[in-house]
Design a protein around this motif. Structure first.
Motif, PDB file in Angstrom:
ATOM      1  N   THR A  13       0.840  -1.189   0.000  1.00 25.10           N
ATOM      2  CA  THR A  13       0.000   0.000   0.000  1.00 25.10           C
ATOM      3  C   THR A  13       0.881   1.248   0.000  1.00 25.10           C
ATOM      4  O   THR A  13       1.856   1.318   0.739  1.00 25.10           O
ATOM      5  N   SER A  15       0.928   5.677   0.029  1.00 25.47           N
ATOM      6  CA  SER A  15       0.202   6.923   0.255  1.00 25.47           C
ATOM      7  C   SER A  15       0.511   7.853  -0.912  1.00 25.47           C
ATOM      8  O   SER A  15       1.671   8.199  -1.150  1.00 25.47           O
ATOM      9  N   ASP A  62      -0.212  12.488   8.924  1.00 25.35           N
ATOM     10  CA  ASP A  62      -1.153  12.313   7.809  1.00 25.35           C
ATOM     11  C   ASP A  62      -0.900  11.024   7.030  1.00 25.35           C
ATOM     12  O   ASP A  62      -1.725  10.634   6.201  1.00 25.35           O
ATOM     13  N   ILE A  63       0.243  10.376   7.264  1.00 22.75           N
ATOM     14  CA  ILE A  63       0.631   9.184   6.505  1.00 22.75           C
ATOM     15  C   ILE A  63       0.268   7.933   7.293  1.00 22.75           C
ATOM     16  O   ILE A  63       0.592   7.819   8.480  1.00 22.75           O
ATOM     17  N   GLU A  64      -0.400   7.004   6.638  1.00 24.27           N
ATOM     18  CA  GLU A  64      -0.705   5.726   7.277  1.00 24.27           C
ATOM     19  C   GLU A  64       0.600   5.052   7.698  1.00 24.27           C
ATOM     20  O   GLU A  64       1.512   4.892   6.887  1.00 24.27           O
ATOM     21  N   ASN A  65       0.683   4.701   8.986  1.00 20.80           N
ATOM     22  CA  ASN A  65       1.907   4.098   9.541  1.00 20.80           C
ATOM     23  C   ASN A  65       3.121   5.006   9.352  1.00 20.80           C
ATOM     24  O   ASN A  65       4.252   4.530   9.192  1.00 20.80           O
ATOM     25  N   TRP A 126      -2.719  13.423   1.343  1.00 19.63           N
ATOM     26  CA  TRP A 126      -2.295  12.051   1.093  1.00 19.63           C
ATOM     27  C   TRP A 126      -3.488  11.105   1.189  1.00 19.63           C
ATOM     28  O   TRP A 126      -4.337  11.256   2.064  1.00 19.63           O
ATOM     29  N   SER A 127      -3.533  10.135   0.299  1.00 20.10           N
ATOM     30  CA  SER A 127      -4.607   9.139   0.343  1.00 20.10           C
ATOM     31  C   SER A 127      -4.057   7.780  -0.044  1.00 20.10           C
ATOM     32  O   SER A 127      -3.075   7.676  -0.789  1.00 20.10           O
ATOM     33  N   GLN A 128      -4.687   6.753   0.471  1.00 28.49           N
ATOM     34  CA  GLN A 128      -4.331   5.382   0.113  1.00 28.49           C
ATOM     35  C   GLN A 128      -5.388   4.826  -0.818  1.00 28.49           C
ATOM     36  O   GLN A 128      -6.587   5.009  -0.589  1.00 28.49           O
TER      37      GLN A 128
END
Length: 226
Positions: A13, A15, A62-65, A126-128
């Motif tokens: 995944t 970002s 804002d970033i996943e993990n 940011w988006s996943q």
């Protein structure tokens, strides 16, 4: 396990950066090209008397993990010196710089010095995405023997149909190499692509890739283009 199953299992995944195209808010702390946060008592970063160009500011929450990726920091900033960014895999401080802040408390939004203001600033969100990011053709050889696919147009077409990758600015996933991948001694962290809105171009529509070394844990940069 066949080749396609093997490659499907290593999807990651990422970002993905959305640069501009929305109304900026005071909560937007990630920026491309300027409006960076600074300690008011700290001078603008420079190298050999040349002020560095602000490229990307990342608000890590804002970033996943995000903290797993960058460590115990709130903010990361990337600058380059266009006059020195010309040798192979320079270390942090050699023609470019990545700067970290433990927290943003006390930082203020700064005005980029005229000599470093080469880009038009845009906020970043940011988006996943649901689709995983996969390695490019050349890098896929590190994970599977691609000979069978290489010898079949049908399988080759299937590979490029099934295993897509994100070519824009991103954190995580795999590097979208234009030329050949670099050594496996470097862990890919993020990609900064040529972006038309801020007027950022690396060579001929190229990319910057930022890594952490598996050998000395330092930060390194590589770039390529068409």
């Amino acid at each position: 396990m066949d080749i396609f199953t093997r490659i499907k299992s290593i999807g990651k995944t990422a970002s993905i950066a959305k640069i501009g195209g929305f109304r900026p808010e005071t909560t937007d702390l990630s920026w491309f090209g300027g409006n960076f946060l600074f300690d008011p008592n700290t001078p603008w970063p420079e190298e050999d008397g040349i002020k560095l160009i602000p490229i990307l500011q990342i608000y890590i929450p804002d970033i996943e993990n995000g903290r797993d990726i960058f460590g115990d920091y709130e903010l990361a900033q990337i600058f380059i010196n266009v006059d020195r960014l010309n040798h192979y895999i320079p270390k942090n401080g050699e023609g470019w710089r990545i700067v970290f802040y433990k927290e943003i408390k006390g930082l203020v939004q700064s005005t980029t010095p005229d000599t470093a203001a080469l880009l038009k600033p845009f906020p970043v969100r940011w988006s996943q995405h649901d689709k995983p990011d996969y390695p490019c053709w050349e890098e896929s050889w590190e994970y599977a023997d691609m000979t069978e696919i290489n010898n079949s147009k049908e399988l080759s077409d299937r590979f490029f149909d099934e295993f897509t990758r994100y070519y824009q600015t991103k954190i995580g996933g795999y590097a979208s190499y234009i030329q050949s991948p670099i050594s496996k001694d470097y862990e890919f962290i993020l990609q900064i692509s040529s972006e038309p809105k801020p007027g950022f171009m690396i060579g001929d529509n190229g990319n910057i890739y930022i890594y952490r070394s598996k050998i000395d844990n330092e930060w390194y940069l590589y770039w390529d283009c068409y």
